[in-house]
Design a protein around this motif. Structure first.
Motif, PDB file in Angstrom:
ATOM      1  N   ILE A  63       6.364  10.093   2.071  1.00  0.00           N
ATOM      2  CA  ILE A  63       6.255   8.691   1.670  1.00  0.00           C
ATOM      3  C   ILE A  63       4.799   8.302   1.474  1.00  0.00           C
ATOM      4  O   ILE A  63       4.469   7.495   0.587  1.00  0.00           O
ATOM      5  CB  ILE A  63       6.939   7.786   2.707  1.00  0.00           C
ATOM      6  N   ARG A 104       3.267   6.509  -1.786  1.00  0.00           N
ATOM      7  CA  ARG A 104       2.503   5.278  -1.678  1.00  0.00           C
ATOM      8  C   ARG A 104       1.094   5.434  -2.237  1.00  0.00           C
ATOM      9  O   ARG A 104       0.516   4.486  -2.766  1.00  0.00           O
ATOM     10  CB  ARG A 104       2.441   4.855  -0.213  1.00  0.00           C
ATOM     11  N   ARG A 156       5.035  -6.771  -4.788  1.00  0.00           N
ATOM     12  CA  ARG A 156       4.715  -6.022  -3.576  1.00  0.00           C
ATOM     13  C   ARG A 156       5.035  -6.888  -2.360  1.00  0.00           C
ATOM     14  O   ARG A 156       4.965  -8.119  -2.410  1.00  0.00           O
ATOM     15  CB  ARG A 156       3.242  -5.613  -3.559  1.00  0.00           C
ATOM     16  N   THR A 211       4.637  -7.107   2.056  1.00  0.00           N
ATOM     17  CA  THR A 211       4.108  -6.643   3.332  1.00  0.00           C
ATOM     18  C   THR A 211       4.866  -7.353   4.440  1.00  0.00           C
ATOM     19  O   THR A 211       4.991  -8.578   4.430  1.00  0.00           O
ATOM     20  CB  THR A 211       2.605  -6.945   3.460  1.00  0.00           C
ATOM     21  N   LEU A 221      14.840  -0.340   7.855  1.00  0.00           N
ATOM     22  CA  LEU A 221      13.465  -0.576   7.417  1.00  0.00           C
ATOM     23  C   LEU A 221      12.767   0.725   7.058  1.00  0.00           C
ATOM     24  O   LEU A 221      12.004   0.792   6.087  1.00  0.00           O
ATOM     25  CB  LEU A 221      12.699  -1.322   8.507  1.00  0.00           C
ATOM     26  N   ASP A 222      13.026   1.781   7.826  1.00  0.00           N
ATOM     27  CA  ASP A 222      12.471   3.094   7.477  1.00  0.00           C
ATOM     28  C   ASP A 222      12.954   3.529   6.103  1.00  0.00           C
ATOM     29  O   ASP A 222      12.194   4.061   5.289  1.00  0.00           O
ATOM     30  CB  ASP A 222      12.891   4.136   8.516  1.00  0.00           C
ATOM     31  N   GLU A 242      11.226   1.560   3.403  1.00  0.00           N
ATOM     32  CA  GLU A 242       9.848   2.011   3.234  1.00  0.00           C
ATOM     33  C   GLU A 242       9.803   3.307   2.440  1.00  0.00           C
ATOM     34  O   GLU A 242       8.902   3.528   1.635  1.00  0.00           O
ATOM     35  CB  GLU A 242       9.186   2.187   4.597  1.00  0.00           C
ATOM     36  N   TYR A 258      10.740   2.296  -1.367  1.00  0.00           N
ATOM     37  CA  TYR A 258       9.749   1.506  -2.102  1.00  0.00           C
ATOM     38  C   TYR A 258       8.338   1.808  -1.589  1.00  0.00           C
ATOM     39  O   TYR A 258       7.567   0.901  -1.281  1.00  0.00           O
ATOM     40  CB  TYR A 258      10.062   0.020  -1.964  1.00  0.00           C
ATOM     41  N   ALA A 259       8.022   3.078  -1.524  1.00  0.00           N
ATOM     42  CA  ALA A 259       6.797   3.514  -0.859  1.00  0.00           C
ATOM     43  C   ALA A 259       5.546   2.884  -1.444  1.00  0.00           C
ATOM     44  O   ALA A 259       4.604   2.564  -0.715  1.00  0.00           O
ATOM     45  CB  ALA A 259       6.692   5.035  -0.928  1.00  0.00           C
ATOM     46  N   LEU A 277       5.862  -1.404  -0.721  1.00  0.00           N
ATOM     47  CA  LEU A 277       6.236  -2.010   0.559  1.00  0.00           C
ATOM     48  C   LEU A 277       5.379  -1.443   1.683  1.00  0.00           C
ATOM     49  O   LEU A 277       5.263  -0.230   1.835  1.00  0.00           O
ATOM     50  CB  LEU A 277       7.720  -1.742   0.862  1.00  0.00           C
ATOM     51  N   ARG A 278       4.764  -2.342   2.458  1.00  0.00           N
ATOM     52  CA  ARG A 278       4.035  -1.952   3.661  1.00  0.00           C
ATOM     53  C   ARG A 278       4.714  -2.599   4.863  1.00  0.00           C
ATOM     54  O   ARG A 278       5.093  -3.773   4.825  1.00  0.00           O
ATOM     55  CB  ARG A 278       2.576  -2.401   3.601  1.00  0.00           C
ATOM     56  N   LEU A 279       4.852  -1.824   5.918  1.00  0.00           N
ATOM     57  CA  LEU A 279       5.550  -2.294   7.115  1.00  0.00           C
ATOM     58  C   LEU A 279       4.674  -2.048   8.335  1.00  0.00           C
ATOM     59  O   LEU A 279       4.235  -0.921   8.583  1.00  0.00           O
ATOM     60  CB  LEU A 279       6.885  -1.553   7.259  1.00  0.00           C
TER      61      LEU A 279
END
Length: 665
Positions: free
Chosen positions: A113, A117, A462, A464, A481-482, A485, A488-489, A492-494
């Motif tokens: 991922i 990203r 995007r 976050t 959520l994993d 992520e 949508y690598a 999306l930031r988590l």
């Protein structure tokens, strides 16, 4: 709930088209190639141990099996094999043993991922080791492509779960132990022929076909231009597609990471015209670069362009006002030791009534001990999915939440009101926005719906997410959520903020506040188009106040509270006559001094919709058609709704002798 909402005009790009593919219940092509690889590897191992075939033949067969296993591992890391998460994990763990037993499947998924990203970002893309290598170093780097993975994992070891790191360390120890044992037992050559050499041969081919061919000589990163961070290699599909297991259409994979490998070509053909409008990177099978015009000319000789299909858009509930219906429970899935996800089996004839917008909620009516309990729960599913589900966390002394977590099961029937609320904001398939959400505990439920729906509809936007919990164990929807992520690598930031985990990275440990958000966000907060805040009242209202003081326009901040604040005593409002329109019927009732419009309705046996009674949910919304009222508090209505004459009847006190409200408006 939402305070206000507005849209800023922004430069936009054409939306990423719907690929027309969903993650299947089970990907049978994956099952097929997985079985083929196991059989082939088993046969080659048997041949090596019995000297049935020359070593070169068994090495080639085993390398081919490991090469095929990588596609199983690859799809598993994107949760593309099955809509059931555990199926992906099982396939991924088995495939990982063959591809590279030095790291765990979860570690590989994290590393992969990071590649999606940060594609072509030399400092952060783990595959840049191969894709940016000088040509004379390629023979050395290809078979060693997984070595930088270990370095990336070491640099991020404090960010990863303990169980994942423990599994990786155990695999490393097991692998080294096996090699040492084989050496002392005089079986090192046998192990080399059976696995060690084939594994490096497969790694060489994987680096060449999966990394170097799609990415070399491309300068744009995934964040700068997703259409030119990787490429398609067109021509000779009859041989390239099966040989490369569809990775000749690697661009499609980066645009839509979650679709199964065997559907890349179909997705491209479905939306080819839309992709070409964005000037994607393309090469012919012989390496000649093509721009969109050149490709169209090349394509003219080979087939027709596929039609562009519109992006899916969610539909709101068709109910004119909140109405209650008995709805069966489809499933109850544990999320944490004290929370569950409840999915409903909405009958076909009520589906239009239970359509919803992201961020809305359901009111559940339940009778226990002879008393009716009403509780509000936010919908956690995407508004485009066709599924209706809520997340429920058990509250100490909570009558319904305890029942839901401990007793509720599939087949039970609950009384549900049709969806209400306006926490979310309108979405535009052509928009390119930056979103930030802050959620605490069960506040993730409406945020999860908003996140999922936004990622699906606004394909250039995007997101976050800052998600605060005490521990990993208490984190609701962690697996979902994993998966998001991974899917949508590049967009999306988590950030998981945890207050009771001593081993959690220091920058992510403690309580969430605006100062921590600003440090992690790393960008100008006034450039964020929309903020979504959901959690306990003190947290949400403090963040809202701090954002405003930092110069964020209030119309960009959307908030939802777990519950409204307590009402103040009211003594100075007059008596009034209230006319109430509900479900096509009109009633006129006397309202006592100090009562709210909702209280007067309920006292006169008018079944007006309501839930929280604290001005937080919006279920009791109605339009003033005559007279005037004043509201004690409002956490649910947007400025546009207030201007249009809508009020929260649970907070509304008449200020004129007569008032008329319309719940059907």
């Amino acid at each position: 709930m939402t305070v206000t909402t507005a849209q800023r005009s922004q430069p936009s790009q054409p939306a990423l088209p719907d690929p027309g593919e969903q993650v299947p219940t089970v990907s049978w092509p994956i099952v097929g190639i997985f079985t083929f690889a196991l059989v082939l590897f088993g046969a080659s191992t048997w041949a090596a141990l019995t000297d049935t075939l020359p070593a070169i033949a068994t090495i080639a067969a085993s390398a081919a099996a490991i090469f095929v296993m990588f596609t199983v591992l690859h799809d598993a890391s994107h949760y593309s094999i099955s809509s059931h998460r555990w199926v992906n994990v099982v396939f991924g763990r088995v495939a990982m043993f063959f591809v590279s037993p030095l790291i765990s499947f979860k570690s590989f998924a994290f590393i992969h991922i990071e590649h999606h990203r940060n594609t072509n970002d030399g400092a952060n893309d783990p595959d840049h080791f191969v894709s940016a290598a000088p040509w004379w170093q390629l023979p050395v780097r290809f078979p060693a492509m997984d070595l930088p993975y270990i370095g990336l994992l070491v640099r991020n070891v404090r960010r990863r779960p303990r169980a994942e790191i423990a599994e990786t360390v155990a695999l490393m120890i097991l692998t080294v132990t096996l090699i040492v044992w084989a050496a002392f037992a005089g079986q090192l050559w046998t192990l080399a022929v059976v696995y060690l050499i084939p594994e490096r041969v497969a790694m060489f081919v994987l680096a060449w076909w999966f990394d170097w061919l799609p990415h070399h000589d491309l300068e744009d990163t995934q964040r700068e231009n997703r259409y030119r961070a990787t490429r398609n290699r067109v021509g000779s599909e009859w041989i390239l597609t099966p040989l490369l297991l569809s990775q000749n259409y690697h661009l499609v994979h980066h645009l839509h990471p979650s679709i199964p490998f065997y559907r890349y070509v179909a997705a491209w053909q479905r939306n080819e015209a839309a992709y070409l409008d964005n000037d994607p990177a393309m090469n012919t099978v012989f390496g000649q670069q093509l721009d969109a015009t050149q490709y169209r000319e090349w394509k003219r000789l080979n087939g027709k362009l596929a039609a562009l299909l519109p992006v899916r858009a969610p539909r709101s509930s068709a109910a004119r006002h909140a109405s209650t219906h008995p709805i069966p429970v489809k499933s109850v899935e544990p999320l944490t030791p004290g929370s569950v996800k409840v999915t409903f089996d909405v009958p076909d004839h009520l589906r239009d009534q239970f359509g919803f917008q992201a961020g809305q909620h359901l009111t559940v009516n339940h009778r226990t001990g002879g008393k009716e309990v009403r509780r509000n729960y936010s919908i956690c599913t995407s508004a485009t999915s066709g599924d209706l589900a809520i997340g429920i966390r058990q509250v100490n002394g909570g009558v319904f939440s305890t029942f839901a977590v401990e007793t509720l099961c599939a087949g039970d029937v609950l009384e549900l009101m049709t969806p209400t609320g306006s926490f979310g904001a309108p979405l535009d398939p052509l928009a390119r926005r930056d979103y930030v959400a802050v959620a605490a505990g069960s506040g993730i439920t409406p945020i999860l719906s908003i996140l999922r729906t936004t990622m699906e509809i606004e394909t250039e936007s995007r997101f976050t997410l800052f998600y605060s919990n005490r521990t990993a164990e208490s984190t609701m929807f962690a697996a979902e959520l994993d998966e998001l992520e991974a899917r949508y690598a590049d967009r999306l930031r988590l950030f998981h903020i945890r207050s009771a985990e001593a081993h959690h990275p220091e920058s992510l440990r403690g309580r969430i506040d605006l100062a921590r958000v600003l440090r992690l966000l790393g960008s100008d907060i006034t450039s964020i188009d929309r903020w979504y805040l959901c959690g306990p009242g003190d947290l949400v209202t403090t963040l809202q106040r701090d954002l405003t003081s930092e110069g964020v326009p209030s119309e960009r901040v959307h908030l939802e509270l777990f519950r409204g604040t307590n009402r103040a005593a009211v003594h100075d409002f007059p008596e009034s006559d209230v006319t109430i329109t509900l479900a096509g019927s009109t009633h006129t009732v006397a309202l006592a001094a100090g009562d709210t419009v909702l209280e007067s309705a309920l006292k006169n046996n008018i079944e007006a919709p309501y839930a929280c009674l604290g001005g937080a949910c919006g279920t009791c919304k109605a339009k003033i058609t005559t007279g005037a009222v004043t509201m004690e508090q409002n956490f649910a209505l947007r400025a546009a709704e207030l201007e249009a004459g809508f009020v929260l009847t649970c907070q509304s006190h008449p200020t004129t002798p007569t008032v008329a409200v319309d719940y059907d408006a």
